[in-house]
Design a protein around this motif. Structure first.
Motif, PDB file in Angstrom:
ATOM      1  N   ILE A 238     -58.080   1.289 -60.846  1.00  0.00           N
ATOM      2  CA  ILE A 238     -59.472   1.392 -61.294  1.00  0.00           C
ATOM      3  C   ILE A 238     -59.498   1.709 -62.783  1.00  0.00           C
ATOM      4  CG2 ILE A 238     -61.613   2.719 -61.073  1.00  0.00           C
ATOM      5  CD1 ILE A 238     -60.829   3.155 -58.122  1.00  0.00           C
ATOM      6  N   ALA A 239     -60.281   0.948 -63.516  1.00  0.00           N
ATOM      7  CA  ALA A 239     -60.490   1.192 -64.946  1.00  0.00           C
ATOM      8  C   ALA A 239     -61.984   1.203 -65.209  1.00  0.00           C
ATOM      9  CB  ALA A 239     -59.822   0.102 -65.781  1.00  0.00           C
ATOM     10  N   THR A 240     -62.432   2.129 -66.046  1.00  0.00           N
ATOM     11  CA  THR A 240     -63.859   2.227 -66.346  1.00  0.00           C
ATOM     12  C   THR A 240     -64.087   2.477 -67.825  1.00  0.00           C
ATOM     13  OG1 THR A 240     -65.938   3.349 -65.776  1.00  0.00           O
ATOM     14  CG2 THR A 240     -63.943   4.705 -65.845  1.00  0.00           C
ATOM     15  N   GLU A 241     -65.196   1.952 -68.296  1.00  0.00           N
ATOM     16  CA  GLU A 241     -65.589   2.147 -69.694  1.00  0.00           C
ATOM     17  C   GLU A 241     -66.437   3.407 -69.850  1.00  0.00           C
ATOM     18  OE1 GLU A 241     -68.685  -0.052 -72.755  1.00  0.00           O
ATOM     19  OE2 GLU A 241     -67.553  -1.286 -71.345  1.00  0.00           O
ATOM     20  N   ASP A 242     -67.053   3.841 -68.762  1.00  0.00           N
ATOM     21  CA  ASP A 242     -68.015   4.936 -68.811  1.00  0.00           C
ATOM     22  C   ASP A 242     -67.304   6.286 -68.653  1.00  0.00           C
ATOM     23  OD1 ASP A 242     -70.999   5.681 -68.673  1.00  0.00           O
ATOM     24  OD2 ASP A 242     -70.134   6.721 -66.947  1.00  0.00           O
ATOM     25  N   THR A 243     -67.427   7.153 -69.645  1.00  0.00           N
ATOM     26  CA  THR A 243     -66.729   8.441 -69.635  1.00  0.00           C
ATOM     27  C   THR A 243     -67.205   9.337 -68.504  1.00  0.00           C
ATOM     28  OG1 THR A 243     -66.428   8.335 -72.031  1.00  0.00           O
ATOM     29  CG2 THR A 243     -66.180  10.483 -70.995  1.00  0.00           C
TER      30      THR A 243
ATOM     31  N   ILE B 149     -65.012  -2.883 -71.524  1.00  0.00           N
ATOM     32  CA  ILE B 149     -64.242  -3.022 -70.297  1.00  0.00           C
ATOM     33  C   ILE B 149     -63.671  -4.419 -70.134  1.00  0.00           C
ATOM     34  CG2 ILE B 149     -66.192  -3.644 -68.819  1.00  0.00           C
ATOM     35  CD1 ILE B 149     -63.254  -1.249 -67.972  1.00  0.00           C
ATOM     36  N   ALA B 150     -64.370  -5.447 -70.603  1.00  0.00           N
ATOM     37  CA  ALA B 150     -63.873  -6.812 -70.473  1.00  0.00           C
ATOM     38  C   ALA B 150     -62.723  -7.102 -71.429  1.00  0.00           C
ATOM     39  CB  ALA B 150     -65.001  -7.816 -70.710  1.00  0.00           C
ATOM     40  N   ASP B 151     -62.450  -6.186 -72.355  1.00  0.00           N
ATOM     41  CA  ASP B 151     -61.339  -6.348 -73.301  1.00  0.00           C
ATOM     42  C   ASP B 151     -60.203  -5.376 -73.019  1.00  0.00           C
ATOM     43  OD1 ASP B 151     -62.819  -8.271 -74.709  1.00  0.00           O
ATOM     44  OD2 ASP B 151     -63.784  -6.715 -75.932  1.00  0.00           O
ATOM     45  N   TYR B 152     -60.360  -4.533 -72.010  1.00  0.00           N
ATOM     46  CA  TYR B 152     -59.416  -3.448 -71.792  1.00  0.00           C
ATOM     47  C   TYR B 152     -58.223  -3.910 -70.957  1.00  0.00           C
ATOM     48  CZ  TYR B 152     -57.510   1.071 -70.368  1.00  0.00           C
ATOM     49  OH  TYR B 152     -56.669   2.129 -70.128  1.00  0.00           O
ATOM     50  N   VAL B 153     -57.081  -4.046 -71.620  1.00  0.00           N
ATOM     51  CA  VAL B 153     -55.824  -4.412 -70.981  1.00  0.00           C
ATOM     52  C   VAL B 153     -54.980  -3.153 -70.814  1.00  0.00           C
ATOM     53  CG1 VAL B 153     -53.684  -5.742 -71.205  1.00  0.00           C
ATOM     54  CG2 VAL B 153     -55.863  -6.737 -71.953  1.00  0.00           C
ATOM     55  N   ILE B 154     -54.427  -2.952 -69.630  1.00  0.00           N
ATOM     56  CA  ILE B 154     -53.549  -1.812 -69.376  1.00  0.00           C
ATOM     57  C   ILE B 154     -52.114  -2.310 -69.491  1.00  0.00           C
ATOM     58  CG2 ILE B 154     -52.985   0.068 -67.807  1.00  0.00           C
ATOM     59  CD1 ILE B 154     -55.651  -0.465 -66.383  1.00  0.00           C
ATOM     60  N   SER B 155     -51.394  -1.819 -70.472  1.00  0.00           N
ATOM     61  CA  SER B 155     -50.057  -2.327 -70.764  1.00  0.00           C
ATOM     62  C   SER B 155     -49.027  -1.834 -69.757  1.00  0.00           C
ATOM     63  CB  SER B 155     -49.628  -1.915 -72.174  1.00  0.00           C
ATOM     64  OG  SER B 155     -49.392  -0.518 -72.226  1.00  0.00           O
ATOM     65  N   GLU B 156     -47.892  -2.517 -69.732  1.00  0.00           N
ATOM     66  CA  GLU B 156     -46.801  -2.111 -68.854  1.00  0.00           C
ATOM     67  C   GLU B 156     -46.345  -0.696 -69.177  1.00  0.00           C
ATOM     68  OE1 GLU B 156     -42.580  -3.876 -67.229  1.00  0.00           O
ATOM     69  OE2 GLU B 156     -43.170  -4.369 -69.269  1.00  0.00           O
ATOM     70  N   GLU B 157     -46.285  -0.359 -70.461  1.00  0.00           N
ATOM     71  CA  GLU B 157     -45.876   0.983 -70.859  1.00  0.00           C
ATOM     72  C   GLU B 157     -46.825   2.037 -70.307  1.00  0.00           C
ATOM     73  OE1 GLU B 157     -44.018  -1.995 -73.189  1.00  0.00           O
ATOM     74  OE2 GLU B 157     -46.157  -1.601 -72.909  1.00  0.00           O
TER      75      GLU B 157
ATOM     76  N   PHE C  12     -57.946   4.749 -64.927  1.00  0.00           N
ATOM     77  CA  PHE C  12     -57.797   4.637 -66.370  1.00  0.00           C
ATOM     78  C   PHE C  12     -59.162   4.615 -67.042  1.00  0.00           C
ATOM     79  CE2 PHE C  12     -53.950   2.839 -64.637  1.00  0.00           C
ATOM     80  CZ  PHE C  12     -52.954   3.275 -65.504  1.00  0.00           C
ATOM     81  N   SER C  13     -59.234   5.219 -68.214  1.00  0.00           N
ATOM     82  CA  SER C  13     -60.418   5.140 -69.069  1.00  0.00           C
ATOM     83  C   SER C  13     -60.119   4.187 -70.215  1.00  0.00           C
ATOM     84  CB  SER C  13     -60.780   6.520 -69.619  1.00  0.00           C
ATOM     85  OG  SER C  13     -61.782   6.410 -70.617  1.00  0.00           O
ATOM     86  N   SER C  14     -61.075   3.334 -70.532  1.00  0.00           N
ATOM     87  CA  SER C  14     -60.854   2.390 -71.634  1.00  0.00           C
ATOM     88  C   SER C  14     -60.964   3.065 -72.992  1.00  0.00           C
ATOM     89  CB  SER C  14     -61.858   1.234 -71.543  1.00  0.00           C
ATOM     90  OG  SER C  14     -63.171   1.680 -71.865  1.00  0.00           O
TER      91      SER C  14
END
Length: 671
Positions: free
Chosen positions: A299-304, A383-391, A376-378
């Motif tokens: 889960i990833a969100t843009e909203d704090t 949110i449409a640009d938020y990539v979660i890297s392998e690291e 994850f928080s962006s």
């Protein structure tokens, strides 16, 4: 890529040596292995490494002295001795049999002696000419190490024998009269590291005769002899040398807003010397090993505010389909039908909704979770640009496993049980219609026989959407499909002249520039570059709707899932020279393959939820409209008159027809 013939010097320890030093200690610089009684095959397990080596002959034929093996942080592990112990003429008496490795660890980095990833690779099958044709990894039991002035510099391990696919153990497979052991490499997991390091120690070790009491005549003296080891050809790959650990991922149709399941092709790349290919033929097969699992919902969100709400219940199981004490609910791809008393909501995936049929509104979900473990928080990134890297994913795995992790599922063989099972599922999906295998995988891929097709994912459309789809409204609602994909692909310069290099090679578009540079460098060295496509799986990324205390909290979130591959390793290559096959073992340190998480496209999110404000396309349209309005300002009265005339024309026509009818009706009749 490098290749070499590992020259292994003559073996010097005889059976007598194995027994003489049982009570010997070397200046206090030794430690006894902390093994349980169940793990001890014989007393030799407990004998210390330096006690065994001191007084023996080293690899160069001179007496062994530990000071001749200095500390060197840049040097690789080397084999000091390979010992056979307790082999008997009678198979039923081989319960004490053991093979032992004595290694020089010049870096003095501490080996995690409890890890199951301390392993040795050995041949387990031979062709009619006596050449190894199949290699396999064997776990090793730690016996002892040096301490004091030589802390961690010398280690002793026993190879743990096991039954292979042929139904035989090492002890029962070898020729009794001339026992041959082909060893290509040894892997050690150092303390604090997540993957092991592989070292080439390629050699063939041969033993004849028997120790006293072990032969056909139990009263005969020892005839045990160790022949001079011979070299064994290996190919060394370094999959860790590149920024992305020499792996790349291709995903199809990420810009398609009407579907959220995509094909994911995972590949590693490496090079092989043209000299090897000229001598042994084309690369026909690649045997690889890995541990495969699927992530639970990420889960990833843009909203704090939403992130803080979600964090409060991270890693907590609801205990059922719904927990009224938890104010959060989530779902993907939802729609509702019916009125207030008969309302039904449908989700592809849902969390904390009451699915009891007596409860209104009714909730239905194709899949349901009672816990989420990835969050994850962006941090301000749309949110449409938020990539979660392998690291970031690897760091999160370590963090969650430490802070929240559950490790009580024995079916998960992940990193010696040091990775939380909350984060992964054994439901790893299918490839080409065939079920994939969760956990440990070993597969020998043939370039010709193991070509595969991509899965086809189609959205489930209903109601008005299905009606529009029937008339071709959704012109891109199925995945791009590729067929007859070879798992072993030879890369050429022509591949980089294609219009779409990423699609041609089936690699990540972001990797194209680096991969081209890598290929050109390898070609200049006289090497051929290969892409090894070892997995075709499903990647899922979909907008996520979050409710808090029954009210919509945000749509500025997404949920994603993918398959991951722990401790991926290449075991051997098979070459084909006009029908003659040659197997060469590979020395390659394992890598973890956890591809980046890509978001759904912006168009897939709700347009009125405030996630993105006004898009640049909308701003351009507004600006163009203003400019057009200014240009047409002087002509607006005329244009307005024309528009009014056009709009009123049908009404005038109808009025004329009606008046004509009235006149015809009221016209006096002739007498």
């Amino acid at each position: 890529m490098t290749y070499k013939r590992h020259i292994v010097f003559r073996h010097a320890l005889l059976a007598l040596l194995l027994l003489v030093f049982a009570a010997f200690s070397y200046g206090g610089n030794f430690s006894v292995a902390p093994v349980s009684a169940a793990e001890i095959l014989n007393e030799f397990d407990k004998m210390n490494v330096l006690a065994d080596l001191t007084g023996s002959v080293d690899l160069y034929g001179a007496p062994f002295f530990p000071e001749d093996y200095p500390k060197d942080t840049d040097a690789d592990v080397r084999l000091i001795n390979f010992v056979e112990y307790g082999y008997t003429f009678a198979p039923e008496k081989r319960d004490k049999f053991g093979l032992y490795l004595y290694v020089y660890n010049p870096s003095e980095k501490e080996i995690d002696t409890s890890s199951s990833f301390n392993r040795v690779q050995m041949a387990v099958s031979y062709d009619s000419a006596g050449k190894p044709e199949l290699y396999e990894k064997f776990a090793m039991q730690y016996c002892s190490k040096s301490t004091g002035d030589y802390l961690n510099r010398f280690y002793k391990f026993r190879i743990i024998d096991h039954e292979s696919a042929d139904g035989l153990t090492i002890a029962n497979r070898v020729d009794r009269d001339q026992r041959r052991y082909d060893v290509s490499g040894v892997e050690f997991l150092y303390t604090g590291q997540s993957t092991a390091e592989d070292y080439g120690i390629g050699g063939t070790f041969t033993f004849t005769g028997y120790a006293a009491g072990c032969g056909e005549d139990p009263t005969a003296e020892s005839t045990l002899q160790a022949e001079t080891p011979t070299d064994l050809l290996t190919i060394t790959l370094d999959l860790t040398q590149n920024p992305n650990n020499s792996h790349t991922t291709y995903r199809t149709d990420m810009e398609n807003e009407n579907m959220f399941s995509h094909n994911q092709i995972d590949s590693v790349y490496f090079s092989i010397s043209d000299e090897i290919l000229a001598e042994y033929g084309k690369l026909q097969k690649v045997m690889a090993e890995w541990w495969e699992y699927r992530t639970t919902p990420i889960i990833a969100t843009e909203d704090t505010t939403t992130y803080n709400w979600l964090y409060e219940y991270l890693g907590i199981d609801l205990g059922g389909m719904r927990n009224d004490s938890v104010p959060l609910s989530m779902g993907t791809n939802w729609h509702s039908t019916g009125g207030t008393s008969t309302q039904s909501w449908f989700f592809d995936w849902a969390y904390n909704f009451n699915l009891d049929s007596s409860y209104y509104p009714l909730f239905f979900a194709d899949e349901y979770s009672t816990m989420y473990s990835w969050l994850f928080s962006s941090n301000g990134v749309p949110i449409a640009d938020y990539v979660i890297s392998e690291e970031e994913l690897l760091e999160y795995i370590d963090w969650y496993s430490t802070e929240f992790g559950s490790f009580d599922n024995p079916g998960y063989e992940i990193k010696d049980g040091k990775v939380s099972t909350d984060l992964f599922s054994t439901d790893v999906g299918t490839s080409g219609g065939k079920a994939r295998q969760a956990g440990h995988n070993v597969k020998d891929f043939d370039a010709d026989e193991d070509a595969f097709d991509m899965n086809v994912y189609e959205p489930e459309l209903s109601g008005w959407d299905a009606f529009l789809d029937a008339f071709g409204w959704y012109d891109n609602n199925t995945d791009t499909v590729f067929t007859d994909i070879t798992p072993i692909y030879t890369v050429t310069s022509a591949d980089f002249r294609a219009a779409n290099v990423a699609e041609r090679l089936l690699i990540d578009a972001d990797d194209v520039d680096y991969f081209k540079t890598y290929c050109e460098a390898e070609w200049d060295k006289g090497n051929t570059v290969f892409l090894f496509r070892f997995a075709s799986t499903e990647y899922e990324a979909t907008p996520l709707h979050v409710w808090h205390e029954g009210d919509m909290a945000t749509d500025c979130s997404y949920m994603a899932r993918e398959n991951v591959f722990f401790d991926f390793d290449i075991i051997q290559f098979t070459f084909n020279d006009e029908g003659q096959y040659f197997v060469i073992p590979v020395v390659s340190s394992p890598i973890d393959i956890i591809p980046d998480i890509d978001p759904p496209p912006e168009e897939a999110f709700e347009s009125d939820d405030g996630c993105f404000g006004l898009s640049w396309e909308t701003l351009i349209m507004i600006a163009a409209g203003i400019v057009l309005l200014i240009i047409l300002m002087p002509f607006l009265p005329t244009i307005a008159s024309v528009i009014v005339w056009i709009i009123s024309l049908p009404f005038k026509l109808i009025a004329g027809i009606v008046n004509g009818i009235k006149k015809a009706v009221n016209k006096p009749k002739k007498e």
